[in-house]
Design a protein around this motif. Sequence first.
Motif, mmCIF file in Angstrom:
data_model
loop_
_atom_site.group_PDB
_atom_site.id
_atom_site.type_symbol
_atom_site.label_atom_id
_atom_site.label_comp_id
_atom_site.label_asym_id
_atom_site.label_seq_id
_atom_site.Cartn_x
_atom_site.Cartn_y
_atom_site.Cartn_z
ATOM 1 N N ALA A 20 0.821 -1.214 0.000
ATOM 2 C CA ALA A 20 0.000 0.000 0.000
ATOM 3 C C ALA A 20 0.853 1.261 0.000
ATOM 4 O O ALA A 20 0.366 2.345 -0.356
ATOM 5 C CB ALA A 20 -0.922 -0.001 1.218
ATOM 6 N N CYS A 21 2.119 1.130 0.396
ATOM 7 C CA CYS A 21 3.032 2.280 0.359
ATOM 8 C C CYS A 21 3.536 2.558 -1.049
ATOM 9 O O CYS A 21 4.240 3.547 -1.284
ATOM 10 C CB CYS A 21 4.234 2.021 1.276
ATOM 11 N N GLY A 22 3.209 1.683 -1.995
ATOM 12 C CA GLY A 22 3.705 1.772 -3.357
ATOM 13 C C GLY A 22 4.287 0.430 -3.752
ATOM 14 O O GLY A 22 4.905 -0.242 -2.919
ATOM 15 N N VAL B 202 10.633 -3.461 -1.980
ATOM 16 C CA VAL B 202 11.921 -3.266 -1.295
ATOM 17 C C VAL B 202 11.804 -3.642 0.176
ATOM 18 O O VAL B 202 12.671 -4.337 0.733
ATOM 19 C CB VAL B 202 12.393 -1.806 -1.451
ATOM 20 N N HIS B 203 10.728 -3.195 0.819
ATOM 21 C CA HIS B 203 10.568 -3.512 2.238
ATOM 22 C C HIS B 203 10.355 -5.007 2.462
ATOM 23 O O HIS B 203 10.931 -5.599 3.381
ATOM 24 C CB HIS B 203 9.392 -2.730 2.832
ATOM 25 N N ALA C 291 13.008 2.376 1.031
ATOM 26 C CA ALA C 291 11.560 2.162 0.999
ATOM 27 C C ALA C 291 10.804 3.435 1.346
ATOM 28 O O ALA C 291 9.757 3.735 0.746
ATOM 29 C CB ALA C 291 11.179 1.042 1.970
ATOM 30 N N VAL C 292 11.328 4.205 2.304
ATOM 31 C CA VAL C 292 10.679 5.465 2.671
ATOM 32 C C VAL C 292 10.720 6.444 1.503
ATOM 33 O O VAL C 292 9.716 7.095 1.170
ATOM 34 C CB VAL C 292 11.349 6.068 3.921
ATOM 35 N N PRO D 288 5.459 10.761 -3.038
ATOM 36 C CA PRO D 288 4.747 10.961 -4.307
ATOM 37 C C PRO D 288 5.721 10.965 -5.486
ATOM 38 O O PRO D 288 6.743 11.654 -5.465
ATOM 39 C CB PRO D 288 4.084 12.332 -4.123
ATOM 40 N N GLY D 289 5.416 10.181 -6.483
ATOM 41 C CA GLY D 289 6.298 10.077 -7.637
ATOM 42 C C GLY D 289 7.370 9.021 -7.483
ATOM 43 O O GLY D 289 8.082 8.710 -8.442
ATOM 44 N N GLY D 290 7.540 8.487 -6.257
ATOM 45 C CA GLY D 290 8.524 7.438 -6.021
ATOM 46 C C GLY D 290 9.947 7.804 -6.378
ATOM 47 O O GLY D 290 10.602 7.099 -7.154
ATOM 48 N N PRO D 291 10.490 8.928 -5.851
ATOM 49 C CA PRO D 291 11.860 9.324 -6.201
ATOM 50 C C PRO D 291 12.883 8.318 -5.662
ATOM 51 O O PRO D 291 12.664 7.677 -4.636
ATOM 52 C CB PRO D 291 12.021 10.688 -5.509
#
Length: 341
Positions: free
Chosen positions: A168-170, A176-177, A211-212, A217-220
């Motif tokens: 849910a975090c992406g 990764v997590h 992971a953070v 937003p945008g997953g940099p």
Amino acid sequence: MDATDRVSPAGAGTAGTAGAAGTAGAQPVDADPAGAVPAEAVPAEAVPAEAVPAEAVPAEAVPAEAGRWGRVMGLALACHPGPALAVTALGSALALGSGLGGPRSALVTAAVLTGQLSVGWCNDAYDARRDADAGRRGKPAADGTVEARAVWAAAAIALALCVPLSLACGTLAGAVHLAAVAAAWLYNLRLKATALSWLPYVAGFGALPAAVALSLPGGPWPRWWTVTAGALLGFAAHLADTLPDIAADRAAGIRGLPHRLGATGTRLLLPAPLLGATAVLAFGPPGPPDAGGAAALVLAGTVALAGPALGRRWRKAALAGAVAVAAVDLALLLARGVAGA
């Protein structure tokens, strides 16, 4: 002596009890031979409750709530609450400091917490027999406070919750997590006793800032120095956490990297990754290092050297020093950000 005194444990009857019986007109039985008065002839209410041996009370008489509460507490202790909460707090601080916002940060925190709970319970359940053989204290699954199968069930439930919370975090952040959590499980089940025991710690701590960052937003992409510093802190955490138990682990057949280095070798190596992590955060970002980075490096160096040196007086000194350096590094990391070009 009256009949009540004869069936009570030694010392349970008192002069006051005998006097009361005489006043009430009871007939003395002292003239009877020992055992002349059958036990069943004595009314149950005539025997004081405190005169009954503790072992005479059937197990069923113990309140069920007391047993359930003990199992709940045992389950709570079996998750390794200290490390689990520390890593969760680190993930939460990174999330809040990166600007994720309250709801999104709460989601990241929940994902990290469930992952850490699953790892801690897996560790205690898998090591239950070995811990019992070694007589280790504070291990609920080993001392019978809670059954190992209940700890396994808790680990499975926590892991099942961790999967959707992480995703849910992406998708990429969750992957990764979950890879980091899988590495920690692999440590418990296989790598802990090998020369690669350090690898899951490096992967797990390096993956946390990644992971953070990917949850933004945008997953940099995360900055390289944040991942490198996290990996070095993970390596240091493994050394510091294992150091106090090297002798006991060796006796149990565990041959991880710290056990192969020995207590002296581990103590000498520990300051290197701690100083390395701080140096990466101080000098990694573009531009000249500022006064804050230099001060953090001096402080981290002092603590990193003091922890192992005090280890002979306080067995957890090295771990405490590693935690202190991690706090300094976290401040540096938050000041510089976890994501960006």
